[in-house]
Design a protein around this motif. Structure first.
Motif, mmCIF file in Angstrom:
data_model
loop_
_atom_site.group_PDB
_atom_site.id
_atom_site.type_symbol
_atom_site.label_atom_id
_atom_site.label_comp_id
_atom_site.label_asym_id
_atom_site.label_seq_id
_atom_site.Cartn_x
_atom_site.Cartn_y
_atom_site.Cartn_z
ATOM 1 N N GLY A 1 73.201 127.025 -30.587
ATOM 2 C CA GLY A 1 72.097 126.205 -31.088
ATOM 3 C C GLY A 1 72.035 124.787 -30.567
ATOM 4 N N ALA A 2 72.872 124.462 -29.578
ATOM 5 C CA ALA A 2 72.905 123.066 -29.125
ATOM 6 C C ALA A 2 72.030 122.806 -27.900
ATOM 7 N N CYS A 3 71.946 123.773 -26.992
ATOM 8 C CA CYS A 3 71.358 123.454 -25.680
ATOM 9 C C CYS A 3 69.838 123.634 -25.640
ATOM 10 N N LEU A 4 69.286 124.347 -26.600
ATOM 11 C CA LEU A 4 67.844 124.590 -26.698
ATOM 12 C C LEU A 4 67.312 125.409 -25.518
#
Lengths: 310, 263
Positions: free
Chosen positions: B226-229
């Motif tokens: 869920g961090a890099c989009l």
């Protein structure tokens, strides 16, 4: 004076424009969000700094998918700087990061000089340690790399942002230029307090069966170990061209890689794509550098910076 | 809680042409995984940086094992490397990832599970879990194949299974949508995983009949957490996390109620 434990005889702290970091390892913008997702795997307080994903004055939806694709020892991304906008960022992301004993570096993006200045101004009363100005994103149509490929434009935007910024300003440089030293000097002449490099190299991948671009944006930014030698060379050149602290990045995936960048002249390093291969990689890099210093009998990490060829 | 775990390969077999079944010993992930979640599979060739997101086909909590069933996408691809691993080899996994199917919401209802192609595997654990829930569930499964069947017995032992094949070699000729029309199906709730055109057709059908329908989305991923989009899908409303009309398939999904997202 109190006798120190022999294991902490070496000092890993570094200074960037007057900001003291407990160690030189930080995250590369865009690979780590604002840290929340990675906090399950890494104690953010162990990091020298967290560099957030780029934030603009208003929310940006980013590019259509597919946005990412793997390449040989690398990956291409064309996220397009999707971000929630500065209002939500100040309300949610900064308080989250303030729970940790680490430095906060906010990456700032925009379509125009005015956009960048607005975000810098909004952050001026926030508990943020440094700003990193993203003039090197290859994946947005306006702004981004346009400011980072022309030395006059780079000098101008640096000078304008400096008028609004309360924190020291790091200009993040693009490798997609003919002469990186010219860009480093332009940022310095505009009043930059530090430089970070490299952002991604513009690349492309084609699906030969569909005869289509793999990324919806057609082009994307190449990152990962594939770009590391190029990054190392540019960090070396920039660090020797200007008298500014340089933060090195580009394919760093291990402590050995990090030490190479320090020796080339970087005073700190950012870890990006490697976070996708191992979410705890930053922690391992920090401890690996410590072990290396012990083994090499290096008391102060500052003695490593720029020490190549000495 | 997510775990990065060095998993031992227990056994691997090709169960249909280009479709592989892999049992892994990964007790930490197995203890917490639920149907519809996935794992990030890291390859041992370190020039392949990104993990492959692969859905869980079966979860054996007692033995601490996971089963994944995946398609080899081509020569020289990461999935081909994965298919070369044998018993005793080790690989890194990260998981369990994503949200999974909302089983509780289906309890006591007439449930239709729909899978297409390599979207079929997560239905195995889903039907097992639904059947194990107290009160018993009325479950029917639709599985759409190109031609060769796989996992049909694994699912068929737990619930009524209807099959479609594109070439008509088994079951209804056509797709799962042809079975739905042929049988005039009208369940209370649908859980589906499969190719985008199938999900789109299911959404149109579910909306027209006012059915609850959860679909598992797929997108190219990088970080998986869920961090890099990298793996967003368009959402109908502005999402509270992204503050734009994008949801993260890896973290907010992969399972969404079909009205939440644009398919």
């Amino acid at each position: 004076m109190q006798e120190k434990n022999s294991r902490i005889l070496h000092s890993m702290s570094v200074s960037i424009a007057g900001v003291e970091l407990k160690n030189p390892v930080m995250t590369a913008s865009g690979t780590f969000g604002s840290g929340e997702e990675f906090s399950e795997f890494v104690d953010l307080s162990d990091l020298g700094a967290v560099v957030t994903k780029g934030v603009a004055n208003v929310p940006w939806p980013g590019n259509p998918v597919p946005r990412v694709v793997e390449t040989a020892s690398g990956m291409l991304n064309a996220i397009g700087l999707q971000n929630p906008g500065i209002d939500l960022f100040i309300k949610r992301d900064i308080p989250f990061l303030k729970q940790y004993d680490t430095k906060i570096i906010v990456n700032v993006c925009g379509h125009s000089i005015r956009d960048y200045c607005e975000v810098a101004e909004r952050l001026s009363d926030q508990p943020v340690d440094l700003l990193e100005i993203n003039v090197s994103c290859p994946n947005v149509k306006e702004g981004g790399i346009a400011f980072g490929q022309n030395p006059y434009a780079l000098e101008e935007i640096t000078r304008e942002v400096k008028k609004y910024a309360a924190q020291p300003v790091i200009m993040k440089l693009s490798p997609n230029v003919t002469d990186i030293t010219e860009m480093a000097k332009a940022a310095r002449d505009g009043g930059a307090d530090a430089l970070s490099l490299i952002n991604t190299l513009t690349g492309m991948k084609i699906d030969i069966y569909r005869k289509q671009f793999v990324l919806a944006n057609r082009t994307g930014g190449l990152s990962g170990p594939a770009i590391r030698p190029v990054a190392l060379r540019m960090v070396y050149q920039a660090a020797h061209a200007v008298d500014l602290p340089v933060i090195g990045m580009g394919g760093i995936a291990s402590w050995e890689d990090a030490v190479e960048f320090l020796l080339a002249g970087a005073c700190a390093v950012s870890v990006g794509t490697a976070n996708f291969t191992d979410p705890a990689v930053t922690r391992k890099i920090i401890s690996g550098i410590g072990t290396y210093m012990e083994k090499m009998n290096i008391k102060d990490i500052k003695d490593l910076i720029g020490a190549v060829g000495e | 809680m997510k775990y990065r775990e060095l998993a031992n390969i227990d056994r691997q077999a090709e169960i249909a042409e280009g479709i592989f079944s892999l049992w892994l010993h990964a007790p930490e992930i197995a203890a917490e995984a639920v149907p519809g979640q996935f794992v990030s599979v890291y390859l041992n060739d370190k020039s392949r940086l990104l993990p492959r997101p692969i859905s869980l086909c079966e979860i054996d909590r007692e033995e601490g094992r996971l089963r994944i069933v995946y398609r080899v996408t081509g020569k020289g691809r990461g999935t081909e490397e994965l298919s070369s691993y044998r018993k005793g080899d080790k690989i890194w996994l990260l998981g369990p990832l994503g949200n999974g199917f909302p089983l509780k919401e289906a309890q006591g209802k007439q449930i239709l599970l729909v899978g297409g192609g390599i979207g079929i595997p997560p239905l195995v654990e889903t039907v097992k879990a639904l059947k194990a829930m107290p009160g018993g569930s009325d479950v029917r499964i639709l599985a759409g194949y190109r031609n060769e069947l796989f996992l049909a017995e694994d699912m068929g032992q737990y619930a009524d299974l209807l099959i479609s094949t594109e070439d008509g070699s088994s079951g209804t000729k056509g797709t799962v949508m042809d079975i739905i029309r042929e049988k005039s199906l009208k369940p209370d709730i649908v859980f589906a995983c499969g190719p985008r055109p199938m999900l789109k057709a299911l959404k149109d059908w579910a909306v027209s009949l006012d059915l609850t329908c959860y679909i598992s989305m797929e997108e190219r991923m990088a970080c998986g957490i869920g961090a890099c989009l990298g793996c967003v899908c368009l959402s109908e409303e502005v999402d509270s996390h992204s503050n734009v009309r994008n949801k993260r398939v890896c973290k907010d999904g992969p399972v969404f109620e079909c009205r939440e997202v644009e398919v």
